[in-house]
Design a protein around this motif. Structure first.
Motif, PDB file in Angstrom:
ATOM      1  N   GLU A  14      -8.869  -7.935 -24.201  1.00  0.00           N
ATOM      2  CA  GLU A  14      -9.985  -8.908 -24.026  1.00  0.00           C
ATOM      3  C   GLU A  14     -10.839  -8.834 -25.406  1.00  0.00           C
ATOM      4  OE1 GLU A  14     -13.753 -10.541 -23.569  1.00  0.00           O
ATOM      5  OE2 GLU A  14     -13.395  -8.407 -23.745  1.00  0.00           O
ATOM      6  N   ALA A  15     -11.057  -7.603 -25.854  1.00  0.00           N
ATOM      7  CA  ALA A  15     -11.978  -7.437 -27.188  1.00  0.00           C
ATOM      8  C   ALA A  15     -11.216  -7.997 -28.200  1.00  0.00           C
ATOM      9  CB  ALA A  15     -12.213  -5.842 -27.256  1.00  0.00           C
ATOM     10  N   GLU A  16      -9.900  -7.850 -28.274  1.00  0.00           N
ATOM     11  CA  GLU A  16      -9.128  -8.494 -29.588  1.00  0.00           C
ATOM     12  C   GLU A  16      -9.245  -9.965 -29.521  1.00  0.00           C
ATOM     13  OE1 GLU A  16      -5.308  -6.840 -29.448  1.00  0.00           O
ATOM     14  OE2 GLU A  16      -5.864  -4.767 -30.252  1.00  0.00           O
ATOM     15  N   GLY A  17      -9.030 -10.446 -28.272  1.00  0.00           N
ATOM     16  CA  GLY A  17      -9.275 -12.030 -27.984  1.00  0.00           C
ATOM     17  C   GLY A  17     -10.742 -12.473 -28.306  1.00  0.00           C
ATOM     18  N   TRP A  18     -11.563 -11.745 -27.995  1.00  0.00           N
ATOM     19  CA  TRP A  18     -13.013 -12.127 -28.507  1.00  0.00           C
ATOM     20  C   TRP A  18     -13.296 -12.241 -29.835  1.00  0.00           C
ATOM     21  CZ3 TRP A  18     -16.621  -8.934 -30.809  1.00  0.00           C
ATOM     22  CH2 TRP A  18     -18.007  -9.491 -31.128  1.00  0.00           C
ATOM     23  N   LEU A  19     -12.676 -11.088 -30.739  1.00  0.00           N
ATOM     24  CA  LEU A  19     -12.758 -11.211 -32.001  1.00  0.00           C
ATOM     25  C   LEU A  19     -12.120 -12.151 -32.628  1.00  0.00           C
ATOM     26  CD1 LEU A  19     -14.045  -9.676 -34.560  1.00  0.00           C
ATOM     27  CD2 LEU A  19     -11.899  -8.121 -34.290  1.00  0.00           C
ATOM     28  N   ALA A  20     -10.753 -12.485 -32.187  1.00  0.00           N
ATOM     29  CA  ALA A  20      -9.983 -13.618 -32.840  1.00  0.00           C
ATOM     30  C   ALA A  20     -10.786 -14.747 -32.710  1.00  0.00           C
ATOM     31  CB  ALA A  20      -8.762 -13.697 -32.172  1.00  0.00           C
ATOM     32  N   ARG A  21     -11.461 -14.955 -31.533  1.00  0.00           N
ATOM     33  CA  ARG A  21     -12.237 -16.606 -31.435  1.00  0.00           C
ATOM     34  C   ARG A  21     -13.715 -16.307 -32.174  1.00  0.00           C
ATOM     35  NH1 ARG A  21     -11.284 -14.984 -26.034  1.00  0.00           N
ATOM     36  NH2 ARG A  21     -13.497 -14.262 -25.753  1.00  0.00           N
ATOM     37  N   VAL A  22     -14.142 -15.224 -32.506  1.00  0.00           N
ATOM     38  CA  VAL A  22     -15.276 -14.953 -33.260  1.00  0.00           C
ATOM     39  C   VAL A  22     -14.863 -15.489 -34.930  1.00  0.00           C
ATOM     40  CG1 VAL A  22     -16.810 -13.506 -34.521  1.00  0.00           C
ATOM     41  CG2 VAL A  22     -16.430 -13.596 -31.847  1.00  0.00           C
ATOM     42  N   ARG A  23     -13.693 -15.158 -35.299  1.00  0.00           N
ATOM     43  CA  ARG A  23     -13.526 -15.247 -36.669  1.00  0.00           C
ATOM     44  C   ARG A  23     -12.828 -16.624 -36.875  1.00  0.00           C
ATOM     45  NH1 ARG A  23      -9.596  -9.456 -37.131  1.00  0.00           N
ATOM     46  NH2 ARG A  23     -11.603  -8.232 -38.015  1.00  0.00           N
ATOM     47  N   ALA A  24     -12.623 -17.247 -35.651  1.00  0.00           N
ATOM     48  CA  ALA A  24     -12.013 -18.654 -35.603  1.00  0.00           C
ATOM     49  C   ALA A  24     -13.159 -19.823 -35.421  1.00  0.00           C
ATOM     50  CB  ALA A  24     -10.945 -18.687 -34.679  1.00  0.00           C
ATOM     51  N   GLY A  25     -14.268 -18.878 -35.485  1.00  0.00           N
ATOM     52  CA  GLY A  25     -15.560 -20.008 -35.161  1.00  0.00           C
ATOM     53  C   GLY A  25     -15.443 -20.293 -33.777  1.00  0.00           C
ATOM     54  N   ASP A  26     -14.850 -20.047 -32.697  1.00  0.00           N
ATOM     55  CA  ASP A  26     -14.874 -20.645 -31.336  1.00  0.00           C
ATOM     56  C   ASP A  26     -15.750 -19.783 -30.421  1.00  0.00           C
ATOM     57  OD1 ASP A  26     -13.212 -22.462 -32.372  1.00  0.00           O
ATOM     58  OD2 ASP A  26     -11.460 -21.367 -31.710  1.00  0.00           O
ATOM     59  N   ALA A  27     -16.293 -18.788 -30.899  1.00  0.00           N
ATOM     60  CA  ALA A  27     -17.052 -17.666 -29.792  1.00  0.00           C
ATOM     61  C   ALA A  27     -18.444 -18.457 -29.412  1.00  0.00           C
ATOM     62  CB  ALA A  27     -17.301 -16.656 -30.579  1.00  0.00           C
TER      63      ALA A  27
END
Length: 336
Positions: A323-336
């Motif tokens: 879940e944490a890796e998924g959240w970080l990926a969204r942050v890096r993609a600008g989707d968080a």
């Protein structure tokens, strides 16, 4: 036996010289040629029989731990069984150093064996006849008080293994041996005293090691072993331990070994709960690789001591990491 040098700060462990398995190649076949600490009749042979139940395959005794490990490194054996630690006397230095020095080897299995000793002699020998007794140093340490009571004034002699001591008795080189009952039988000896250990129920942990290959699959109750050379600075060991503590990883063994570079510089051999494929364990090892002078991975394998790994905190579970890796990926993609 000469103890090999470990690398000091700034040095690197020897790198593998084994050919790598390329994509599309078949997986490494099961080992069929086994080396073990001999001669025949050692506790190590008994551990090998417990680890490998199939009767087929070659089993070669070796005069030392170093020789058994060298046979695996050279390709003369597919795997070796060697003693790693004892519940009374602690680790076996020859194995600890042998796993660190030279081309990498990995542990694929562990075996726990209760050890019971007899005082073996040639037929017709009495206690009054004994002027010399021999065994492996670990066995002598585990039977010191009983030997002193049975054979006052007799100084024990070290041997490369308990079975080698039994063979020396059969050859007339010494009068008595502290060994396994199977060794006494194999070398035509008789027992003058059974259960001569000072502490009943002693257990020795043996490991099956091979050249690097695809790791055993996760079972959910695994161990991971490694050796880390810490930086020569204040707080280096604390930094190492914190990488496990913050990820809720329990250490089942930790032991310091001198690097032999200079006084005060150590490597640390440790076992932890979990498999390197577990996200939290993998993250801890990656962190050690970053903060330590060097790390040697010694394998992930099923736990065999009859205990279960501690339950993991919810925030350290595989799901929490995903879940944490998924959240970080969204942050890096600008989707968080």
């Amino acid at each position: 036996m000469a103890v090999p040098n470990l690398p000091g700060p700034g040095d690197r462990f020897s790198r593998p010289h084994y050919p790598r398995r390329m994509p599309g190649m078949p997986a490494t076949p099961s080992p069929t040629r086994f080396a073990y600490l001999g001669p025949e009749g050692t506790f190590t042979e008994a551990a090998l029989s417990r680890a490998i139940t199939a009767p087929e395959g070659r089993r070669d005794p070796h005069p030392s731990v170093a020789s058994a490990l060298a046979a695996v490194r050279s390709g003369d054996a597919d795997a070796a069984v060697v003693p790693l630690e004892n519940s009374v006397e602690g680790s076996v230095p020859a194995t600890m150093d042998g796993l660190v020095d030279g081309a990498p080897l990995v542990i694929t299995r562990e075996v726990f064996l209760e050890v019971a000793f007899v005082l073996a002699v040639r037929p017709g020998t009495t206690l009054a006849d004994i002027t010399s007794v021999a065994s492996h140093p670990h066995a002598l340490a585990q039977t010191a008080m009983r030997l002193a009571a049975l054979l006052p004034g007799v100084d024990p002699l070290p041997a490369t293994s308990t079975a080698a001591a039994a063979a020396a008795v059969a050859a007339g080189e010494v009068d008595a041996a502290v060994c396994a009952g199977i060794a006494a039988t194999r070398y035509g000896l008789q027992s003058l005293a059974d259960d001569v250990a000072d502490h009943a129920g002693a257990v020795t942990r043996f490991v099956l090691v091979s050249r690097p290959a695809p790791l055993p699959a996760r079972t959910g109750n695994d161990k991971t072993s490694l050796v880390a050379v810490v930086a020569d600075r204040t707080g280096a060991l604390l930094e190492l331990l914190e990488e496990f503590a913050v990820r809720d990883i329990s250490l089942t063994r930790i032991e310091s070994r001198p690097t032999r570079q200079r006084l005060g510089v150590y490597s640390f051999s440790l076992d932890c709960e979990g498999h390197v494929a577990d996200p939290r364990v993998g993250a801890a090892l990656a962190a050690l690789h970053r903060i330590c002078d060097d790390v040697r991975f010694l394998g992930s394998y099923p736990r065999a001591d009859g205990r279960q790994n501690r339950p993991v905190r919810p925030d350290s579970s595989d799901e929490a990491f995903a879940e944490a890796e998924g959240w970080l990926a969204r942050v890096r993609a600008g989707d968080a």
